[in-house]
Motif scaffolding. Structure first.
Motif, PDB file in Angstrom:
ATOM      1  N   LYS A  86       0.822  -1.215   0.000  1.00  0.00           N
ATOM      2  CA  LYS A  86       0.000   0.000   0.000  1.00  0.00           C
ATOM      3  C   LYS A  86       0.851   1.257   0.000  1.00  0.00           C
ATOM      4  N   SER A  87       2.058   1.185   0.564  1.00  0.00           N
ATOM      5  CA  SER A  87       2.844   2.417   0.624  1.00  0.00           C
ATOM      6  C   SER A  87       4.048   2.442  -0.320  1.00  0.00           C
ATOM      7  N   CYS A  88       4.317   1.330  -1.017  1.00  0.00           N
ATOM      8  CA  CYS A  88       5.416   1.339  -1.977  1.00  0.00           C
ATOM      9  C   CYS A  88       4.900   0.879  -3.326  1.00  0.00           C
ATOM     10  N   ASP A  89       5.673   1.239  -4.363  1.00  0.00           N
ATOM     11  CA  ASP A  89       5.322   0.741  -5.679  1.00  0.00           C
ATOM     12  C   ASP A  89       6.058  -0.571  -5.900  1.00  0.00           C
ATOM     13  N   ILE A 111       4.835 -10.088   2.047  1.00  0.00           N
ATOM     14  CA  ILE A 111       5.749  -9.130   2.659  1.00  0.00           C
ATOM     15  C   ILE A 111       6.348  -8.212   1.606  1.00  0.00           C
ATOM     16  N   CYS A 112       6.404  -6.915   1.952  1.00  0.00           N
ATOM     17  CA  CYS A 112       7.029  -5.945   1.057  1.00  0.00           C
ATOM     18  C   CYS A 112       8.527  -5.927   1.357  1.00  0.00           C
ATOM     19  N   HIS A 113       9.350  -6.222   0.358  1.00  0.00           N
ATOM     20  CA  HIS A 113      10.795  -6.266   0.601  1.00  0.00           C
ATOM     21  C   HIS A 113      11.429  -4.881   0.657  1.00  0.00           C
ATOM     22  N   ARG A 114      10.609  -3.851   0.427  1.00  0.00           N
ATOM     23  CA  ARG A 114      11.145  -2.490   0.570  1.00  0.00           C
ATOM     24  C   ARG A 114      10.959  -1.964   1.988  1.00  0.00           C
ATOM     25  N   CYS A 115       9.715  -2.064   2.487  1.00  0.00           N
ATOM     26  CA  CYS A 115       9.434  -1.454   3.791  1.00  0.00           C
ATOM     27  C   CYS A 115       9.160  -2.508   4.851  1.00  0.00           C
ATOM     28  N   GLU A 116       9.226  -3.800   4.481  1.00  0.00           N
ATOM     29  CA  GLU A 116       9.020  -4.904   5.410  1.00  0.00           C
ATOM     30  C   GLU A 116       7.610  -4.959   5.982  1.00  0.00           C
TER      31      GLU A 116
HETATM   32 ZN   LIG Z   1       6.286  -1.344   1.188  1.00  0.00          ZN
END
Ligand SMILES: [Zn+2]
Ligand SMILES: [Zn+2]
Length: 664
Positions: free
Chosen positions: A381-384, A397-402
């Protein structure tokens, strides 16, 4: 009463110092408490200034509240290196100081008692029994030549994997310890510290310091203080230890100097290797850069005779390095990224009671989680960026923001229950193989399986005590460790590196392939590395395949020279982020107009980052390239002065990324 005036660095993203006064004479590099607006901050004295009449009469200049320590936190060469780093990387001075202050000293007013436990020198006894193995002729030549270096002398220790670089480090350390000098040794990953520490502890009886970010702040502070006041003379650490204060420092060793982990990519973006070289220059001491796959930057300086190069071209065990073999997978049956033929090769190896290492550059189960009915793809939701499915946790899991999301039972768009996975990560490989090889232990090594302190140590023990086994892992597995029972290494997705548009993609992929091959087959002449590829005729792949890293790297180097790419030009990314795209574009467009007024400069952008949105902010970049570092430096300095006053720059967060390792 005499009043002294000082320039003070504050721990804020501000590019200049503030003037404060005091009736005390305070040493530069000292921690002080200052009033700052309505707050109290911990500042660092940068210099005492000679006040003119205007400053003397300026009533707005405030008094320093107090001096915290009885000693300067940063002295001499370390202080000068920090000032240099702030200018070279164009990063706010207070934040650069802040990043080298041990965490416990950053906020709370910790008082330090300098007692016996910090001051008394450790006595290091040499364990002679630990030296029972003789040196190879390359090793003894290297020890001889390196121990004769005097003054500031960078030297590349080019040792093929398995050539015994650590033993050389041990001998050099022994030499310096006998001369009452200190040694600082850096490795790129925390996971590599336990085995190196063990080697040093079995050679030297006496306290050896360890310093990395997984330790408690208390432990780190303890090592830092003991080093500063002379109790410890040997420190092993990761990039955060590059400015470790050590009494009478005699040598800096940067092991695996090519490794990108030496580069800090968040906040203050710096290369610990390059800061280390500057420090060695300030201290007028030698610095050793060790690698089997040296960076192009280092090789250029060797070629220009600015760095010495010392070779270790044979393995300690006298065996040949594993052969690299490409496997054309264009007509293969694939399951989750593994070719049928690869599975056969694994079978054959396990049958001989030997181990297999499988490298894949992605953790988790699958990088794309998609609805089979409507095509919905799980995104952060918060990263592309797409969410990676982690089967063990049943989370996306988002590997950018965890950020972790529950893996839904039904599609949020169409409510159907028809999900499927694209791509492969370590978890998926683990699952596929465990269905095929029911009785074989499969050991996964990635960020998720090594989170706990000491877990990597345990995993290494498990690997070494097992017979037939399969190791599945990311970069972590490719770095520095020796797995004597591995005779087959498999690289699943080297193609990404071969076709990547990144500037240093070929350097990176060739280093990776050679490093992976170095993990395997110690003591075994039949070990091999299998590279799955859809481009078996790729000219670069075929050169790397010969295993001759150095001649491949020299070819890359002369190509880069011809077309003016780093290390033959200076590069920088002006990165900016804000909650709206418009703010980014407005700011960067203005910067580009300003930069285009200068000649001899190549400016590209603004362009959105590859991950164009991260943690809720949009990210855009401008790419700047100049012929000379000094020229780029001058231009950026002028640019910073101008843009600090622009209204556009107040609406975004901007930073310079000097010598970037990624240009997207
Ligand atoms: Zn993210
Ligand atoms: Zn759907």
């Amino acid at each position: 009463m005499k009043i002294f005036f000082y320039d003070v660095a504050v721990p804020l993203p501000i590019r200049h110092c503030f003037t404060y006064k005091s009736d005390q004479l305070i040493r530069k590099g000292s921690r002080i408490v200052i009033p700052f607006g309505s707050r109290k901050l911990i500042g660092i004295i940068v210099k005492k200034i000679v006040p003119d009449e205007v400053i003397k009469k300026d009533k707005s200049i405030k008094y320093i509240d107090s001096v915290i320590d009885q000693f300067a936190l940063f002295e001499n060469s370390i202080f000068d290196t920090i000032i240099w780093a702030s200018e070279y990387y164009h990063h706010p001075i207070g934040e650069v100081f802040q990043s080298f202050i041990p965490t416990s000293l950053r906020k709370a007013k910790t008082n330090i008692d300098i007692d016996e436990s910090l001051v008394n020198n450790s006595i290091y006894e040499i364990e002679e029994v630990d030296k029972k193995f003789g040196l190879t002729s390359y090793q003894s030549k290297a020890v001889n030549r390196l121990s004769n270096l005097k003054g500031f002398k960078p030297a590349l220790l080019y040792g093929v994997t398995g050539s015994g670089k650590t033993e050389v480090y041990l001998r050099l350390t022994e030499d310096l310890i006998k001369k009452k000098k200190s040694v600082l040794i850096l490795v790129p990953e925390i996971n590599l510290t336990p085995q190196l520490l063990k080697r040093f502890e079995s050679r030297f009886k006496g306290e050896i310091g360890l310093y990395h970010s997984k330790q408690t702040p208390k432990k780190r502070l303890n090592t830092w203080l003991k080093a500063k006041f002379g109790k410890i003379n040997i420190v092993i650490g990761t990039r955060s230890s590059i400015l470790m204060p050590l009494k009478n420092l005699g040598l800096i060793i940067i092991d695996e100097e090519h490794d990108q982990s030496y580069r800090q990519s968040d906040g203050f973006k710096f290369s610990a290797r390059d800061v280390g070289i500057k420090r060695a220059q300030e201290e007028k001491i030698p610095i050793i850069l060790g690698s089997a796959t040296p960076s192009l930057q280092t090789l250029r300086l060797v070629q220009e005779k600015k760095y010495k190069k010392i070779d270790m071209l044979t393995r300690v065990d006298g065996k040949a390095p594993p052969r690299l073999i490409t496997m054309d997978i264009n007509n293969s049956n694939m399951e989750g990224g593994i070719a049928e033929e690869t599975v056969d090769a694994i079978k054959a190896t396990l049958k001989k009671n030997e181990q297999v290492l499988i490298f894949i550059n992605r953790r988790g189960f699958a990088p794309i989680f998609q609805c089979g009915q409507c095509g919905w793809v799980a995104e952060c939701k918060s990263c592309d960026s797409n969410l990676v499915y982690h089967q063990n946790k049943n989370r996306l899991i988002c590997h950018r923001c965890e950020s972790a999301y529950l893996a839904n039972n039904s599609c949020p768009e169409c409510n159907k229950k028809d999900f499927y996975f694209h791509g492969t990560g370590t978890e998926r490989i683990e699952e596929i193989l465990s269905n095929t090889f029911l009785d074989t232990p499969i050991i996964r090594v990635d960020q998720d399986s090594t989170k706990k302190v000491g877990s990597m140590d345990k995993i290494i023990q498990d690997i070494n005590s097992a017979d037939a086994a399969i190791l599945v892992g990311t970069q972590m597995l490719a770095k520095g460790h020796d797995f004597p029972k591995v005779t087959l290494s498999i690289i699943l997705n080297a193609d990404n590196g071969l076709i990547s548009p990144e500037i240093n993609a070929l350097e990176k992929i060739s280093q990776l392939l050679i490093q992976v091959s170095g993990r395997a087959g110690r003591n075994n002449n039949l070990a091999k590395v299998l590279i799955q590829t859809r481009y078996p005729d790729d000219i670069n792949l075929n050169k790397i395949k010969t295993g001759d890293y150095l001649s491949f790297a020299m070819q890359c180097l002369s190509k880069n020279k011809k077309i003016g790419l780093p290390p033959y030009s200076a590069m920088c990314m002006l990165r900016c982020s804000s909650p709206t795209q418009k703010n980014n574009i407005n700011f960067l467009n203005k910067a580009v107009r300003e930069l285009n007024k200068k000649s001899d400069l190549s400016v590209i952008g603004p362009l959105p980052s590859l991950i164009s949105k991260s943690k809720g902010n949009f990210r855009h970049n401008v790419y700047i390239q100049a012929n000379q570092k000094s020229q780029l430096n001058r231009i950026l300095k002028r640019l910073i002065k101008e843009l600090s006053d622009w209204p556009e720059s107040k609406k975004v967060k901007w930073t310079f990324d000097i010598d970037p390792i990624e240009i997207n």
